[in-house]
Design a protein around this motif. Structure first.
Motif, mmCIF file in Angstrom:
data_model
loop_
_atom_site.group_PDB
_atom_site.id
_atom_site.type_symbol
_atom_site.label_atom_id
_atom_site.label_comp_id
_atom_site.label_asym_id
_atom_site.label_seq_id
_atom_site.Cartn_x
_atom_site.Cartn_y
_atom_site.Cartn_z
ATOM 1 N N MET A 4 0.848 -1.192 0.000
ATOM 2 C CA MET A 4 0.000 0.000 0.000
ATOM 3 C C MET A 4 0.880 1.237 0.000
ATOM 4 S SD MET A 4 -3.019 1.087 2.696
ATOM 5 C CE MET A 4 -1.864 1.400 4.012
ATOM 6 N N ALA A 5 0.471 2.293 -0.730
ATOM 7 C CA ALA A 5 1.265 3.510 -0.826
ATOM 8 C C ALA A 5 1.333 4.211 0.517
ATOM 9 C CB ALA A 5 0.644 4.446 -1.873
ATOM 10 N N SER A 6 2.421 4.934 0.688
ATOM 11 C CA SER A 6 2.609 5.665 1.938
ATOM 12 C C SER A 6 1.543 6.733 2.108
ATOM 13 C CB SER A 6 3.997 6.318 1.947
ATOM 14 O OG SER A 6 4.102 7.194 3.032
ATOM 15 N N GLU A 7 1.140 6.979 3.356
ATOM 16 C CA GLU A 7 0.171 8.012 3.652
ATOM 17 C C GLU A 7 0.834 9.384 3.771
ATOM 18 O OE1 GLU A 7 -3.302 8.196 4.240
ATOM 19 O OE2 GLU A 7 -3.188 6.386 3.060
ATOM 20 N N THR A 8 2.155 9.443 3.758
ATOM 21 C CA THR A 8 2.875 10.697 3.884
ATOM 22 C C THR A 8 3.758 10.911 2.664
ATOM 23 O OG1 THR A 8 2.885 10.535 6.286
ATOM 24 C CG2 THR A 8 4.492 12.022 5.289
ATOM 25 N N GLN A 9 3.607 12.082 2.045
ATOM 26 C CA GLN A 9 4.455 12.447 0.915
ATOM 27 C C GLN A 9 5.245 13.697 1.269
ATOM 28 O OE1 GLN A 9 0.979 11.893 0.020
ATOM 29 N NE2 GLN A 9 1.397 9.781 -0.494
ATOM 30 N N ALA A 10 6.494 13.719 0.833
ATOM 31 C CA ALA A 10 7.362 14.860 1.076
ATOM 32 C C ALA A 10 7.726 15.496 -0.254
ATOM 33 C CB ALA A 10 8.630 14.421 1.823
ATOM 34 N N PHE A 11 7.718 16.826 -0.276
ATOM 35 C CA PHE A 11 8.157 17.561 -1.461
ATOM 36 C C PHE A 11 8.735 18.898 -0.976
ATOM 37 C CE2 PHE A 11 3.629 18.050 -0.761
ATOM 38 C CZ PHE A 11 3.428 19.417 -0.725
ATOM 39 N N GLY A 12 9.967 19.175 -1.429
ATOM 40 C CA GLY A 12 10.630 20.382 -0.962
ATOM 41 C C GLY A 12 10.735 20.387 0.545
ATOM 42 N N GLU A 13 10.288 21.477 1.170
ATOM 43 C CA GLU A 13 10.310 21.569 2.635
ATOM 44 C C GLU A 13 8.979 21.163 3.257
ATOM 45 O OE1 GLU A 13 10.659 25.613 4.004
ATOM 46 O OE2 GLU A 13 9.977 26.391 2.071
#
Length: 825
Positions: free
Chosen positions: A1-10
């Motif tokens: 299952m895909a992560s529930e948290t995505q990070a982009f930049g800061e």
């Protein structure tokens, strides 16, 4: 299952928690902004079409491009993007949008998974109540035994009903939104005598519930249980430390949340309220008594049902709520003795008030023998009914009397309730200083860190008083603290009201661009809540902001948004307000005949007791007459409007009205009357002022000086007005100075100075008639044929019914005037 948290930049986007983080700081995400961000990130591998994104965000197709554009704009701002750089959200011309920022998964940031507790049910056949102490009493001690004529149903002789929405016009109108529910919310939530306990074994610290009306299966006279039991359940859950919005807010949301069959859609209400659980129930009466069944329904998972039986409906509802609290892992609130008959009276009266059956509520309260033995409590409750009905003079007098009673002196929380109610009454009457002092006293009695709903509404009330006193920084602090408190109390509609107040504060400070962000978001939330009254008031603020920014096309769309709802409006004053908004925008387009028809209709319907609404209508009538150079009519209408103007606040609206009256009187050669409007001895300040009204005040001083042939003093005042307008940065004010001063410079042969001033507003000439006319004046004076012709064509396109002076329609001869480059500086 895909992560529930995505990070982009800061940034970190935690989907399960519905949160966006920028470093260590959480970014506020309104519901539709979240939906937009979530959908674009989830579908970042492709472009998302406009209709697809609309369906994902709004859940319906009838959404304008402007509405979608506003949501995308706010989403971009939330992630540090804009329409120029498009580093995160790229516009796909003619199609839609696409997420383009690089995204990585961050499993460690995922929010914890919440678990729903097992259901708990009591066997209906046993009808065995769970042993518990009796509920706490909200009956204050009293030593008096009297009756009072204030309990009668008819108003006092000579009493007027004050308009409940517009204590001062335009820029502070929405600052009163929360006041209208503050006293009632406080009355509902302050029924227990102790502080709400913290719950160590709660499901989750951020759990919130929304309680729906209770379905009733009983006799005809049992109809009050539908809202009375709803309010009791919400109260009891709130006493136990849970986040539960006021019943008024929930009933407002329900107008926009029916399913296909017309029944309540619990899922939809839960989403609107941003609650984790929706509590619905049914109260059934048979020959042996009442059975109340409640169920807490989560977004996902199994609902939590409970059931309790008793001969009395109040005890049955309270017992079922206590079982629900246990099932949800919460401890019971502290208890004290209270008579069931007293409880039932209050719940019946509250149910009638929630249904807006105010005469019924008053009759229930007056018929109660229990309340007759507690006259201070009875008077307080009757004052709340008067407040809701707009009988503000009587409510104020009653609450003042109650504060002198021993009951209010002996019980701090009861006294806080009464002070908050009187503060709300006085704010609505326009006596802001008195209302602010009442809220200040109430806040001193409410425990810090506890009772967030009561503190939140009191903070908003005090903030409104501070706005009227121009104590903007303190008002901003109050609104900010109130927003935090109401958010923690689970009152999503209250939070939207605070945002609307913040927007009106920015508008009142002369910052329409900043105001638009707050007001636009609040309007969207009010519409999703079905809060029609608040939505229409907020749209009025948006129109004002857009006109200040010279965004007349957008202002017309906003007016049409409100106008489309006019058939759903039952309040005649609010219908008048809609018509005035429409007339104001029509004036800006030069559509004078349509505006005059509307204003004449309004003039025939104005309520004599509503001086503020009358003042606004007369101000627009004066504006129309001045535009048409009907100077006597303009002077008289402006004079009547100023006579109705409130003493506190609204300076930003009063100053332009003074300027209209002065211009009319000077045109009529009534210089003495014109001079009486201003302080003729006032000196030009050294520094530009940022106070509301300073620009219009300065123009009035300059034009008065011109009438006295004091050109040196006039020039000083004009320059001061220009510097003040530039400092404030409001386009409408900058144009106002140019319109007043540039013709003076041109008539005086000072074309170079006029060109600099007109160049300052040149960029708005394509959408504003006054700016286009200034271009025409300049090129006519400079004898430049081609620029003059283009300017004439632009002015004619924007004129509407406005006349262009005959002297500007032709050039006597082809001149060889030098070419002047307008830089717009």
């Amino acid at each position: 299952m895909a992560s529930e948290t995505q990070a982009f930049g800061e940034f970190r986007f935690v989907r399960s928690a519905r949160e966006l983080w920028r470093g260590a700081k959480r970014v506020e995400l309104p519901r539709r902004t979240f939906e937009c961000l979530d959908y674009l990130i989830a579908n970042r591998e492709r472009a998302v079409g406009r209709d697809e994104l609309v369906a994902a965000i709004f859940g319906r197709p009838d959404v304008s491009d402007a509405q979608l554009g506003q949501i995308v704009l706010r989403t971009r701002r939330a992630v540090g993007d804009d329409g120029n750089t498009q580093q995160a959200i790229r516009t796909i011309p003619g199609f839609g949008y696409r997420w383009v920022a690089e995204v990585s998964s961050d499993d460690e940031g995922d929010a914890p998974v919440e678990r729903v507790p097992p259901s708990l049910r009591i066997d209906a056949a046993s009808r065995a109540p769970v042993p518990a102490a009796s509920p706490s009493s909200d009956l204050p001690p009293s030593d008096s035994r009297r009756t009072d004529p204030r309990r009668a149903g008819s108003p006092r002789a000579g009493e007027h009903r004050t308009d409940p929405r517009r204590a001062i016009p335009r820029r502070v109108a929405i600052a009163l939104l929360v006041v209208a529910v503050a006293a009632l919310a406080g009355a509902a939530a302050l029924r227990h005598r102790g502080d709400a306990p913290s719950s160590a074994n709660a499901i989750a610290a951020n759990d919130s519930l929304v309680v729906l009306p209770i379905e009733v299966d009983g006799l005809r006279e049992d109809g009050w249980v539908r809202l009375g039991a709803m309010d009791l359940v919400a109260d009891r859950l709130r006493e136990a430390g849970m986040r539960v919005p006021p019943s008024e807010s929930v009933l407002t949301m329900l107008r926009e949340a029916p399913d296909a069959s017309g029944k309540t859609d619990a899922r939809r209400v839960r989403e609107i309220a941003r609650a984790s659980l929706a509590v619905h129930g049914k109260a059934t009466r048979d020959a042996s008594g009442w059975t109340v069944r409640l169920a807490a329904q989560p977004a996902d998972g199994i609902e939590v049902p409970v059931e309790f039986a008793d001969r009395d409906p109040v005890r049955a509802a309270r017992g079922a709520t206590d079982l629900l609290l246990a099932a949800l892992g919460h401890t019971l609130p502290p208890e004290a003795e209270r008579e069931t008959a007293f409880d039932e009276t209050l719940q019946r009266a509250r149910a009638a008030m929630l249904a807006n059956e105010l005469d019924t509520a008053r009759a229930i309260l007056n018929a109660s023998p229990e309340l007759a033995r507690a006259p201070a409590e009875l008077d307080y409750r009757l004052a709340l009914v008067d407040f809701r009905e707009g009988r503000l003079d009587r409510a104020d007098a009653t609450l003042t009397h109650v504060l002198d009673e021993p009951a209010a002196k002996a019980d701090p929380l009861f006294r806080a309730r009464v002070l908050s109610a009187r503060g709300a009454t006085r704010i609505r009457r326009g006596t802001f200083a008195d209302g602010g002092r009442d809220y200040e006293a109430a806040l001193a009695l409410l425990p810090t860190g506890r009772m967030p709903l009561e503190r939140g509404t009191a903070l908003v009330g005090r903030g409104n008083a501070r706005v009227a006193a121009h104590r903007f920084d303190e008002a901003l602090a109050d609104f900010g603290a109130s927003r935090v408190a109401l958010e923690s109390a689970g009152d999503a509609l209250g939070v939207a009201r605070v945002d609307a107040n913040l927007g009106m504060l920015e508008l009142y400070r002369g910052r329409p661009a900043e105001a638009s962000g707050y007001l636009g978001g609040a309007a969207d939330r009010f519409q999703s809540f079905g809060a029609l009254h608040e939505l229409l008031l907020t749209l009025t603020g948006i129109v004002d902001a857009q006109l200040s920014l010279l965004q007349r096309d957008d202002a017309w769309k906003t007016v049409e948004r409100g106008w489309a709802l006019r058939d759903r409006i039952t309040d005649p004053d609010q219908r008048i307000d809609l018509a005035l908004n429409r007339a104001q925008v029509l004036l800006g387009f030069g559509r004078y005949q349509e505006a005059e028809v509307l204003l004449n209709r309004v003039g025939a319907k104005l309520p004599s007791q509503n001086g503020v609404l009358t003042a606004r209508a007369r101000a627009l009538i004066a504006d129309l007459a001045a535009r048409q150079q009907r100077w006597r009519h303009a002077a008289d209408a402006a004079g009547k409007a100023l006579a109705d103007w409130p003493e506190a606040g609204a300076d930003a609206d009063r100053a332009p009205l003074v300027l209209i009256r002065q211009r009319a009187l000077l045109a009529l050669d009534e210089k003495e009357a014109a001079g009486a409007l201003i302080d003729r001895t006032r000196e030009v300040p050294d520094e530009p002022s940022s106070l509301p009204g300073s620009v219009a005040d300065a123009i009035a001083m300059a034009e008065w000086s011109l009438a006295q042939d004091d050109t040196v003093r006039a020039a000083h005042w004009f320059r001061y007005a220009a510097a003040s307008a530039d400092r404030r940065g409001v386009p409408a004010e900058i144009v106002g100075v140019a319109v007043a001063y540039a013709p003076v410079l041109l008539d005086g042969g000072r074309a170079e100075e006029a060109a600099t001033l007109i160049g300052r507003v040149a960029s708005w000439s394509a959408r504003d008639f006054d700016c286009a006319l200034l271009q025409l004046r300049l090129f006519h004076a400079l004898d430049q044929r081609e620029p003059w012709f283009n300017a004439l064509r632009q002015a004619q396109a924007l004129a509407g019914e406005r006349e262009i002076p005959q002297s500007l329609l032709t050039l006597p001869e082809l001149g060889q005037g030098r070419v002047l480059r307008l830089t717009g500086t």
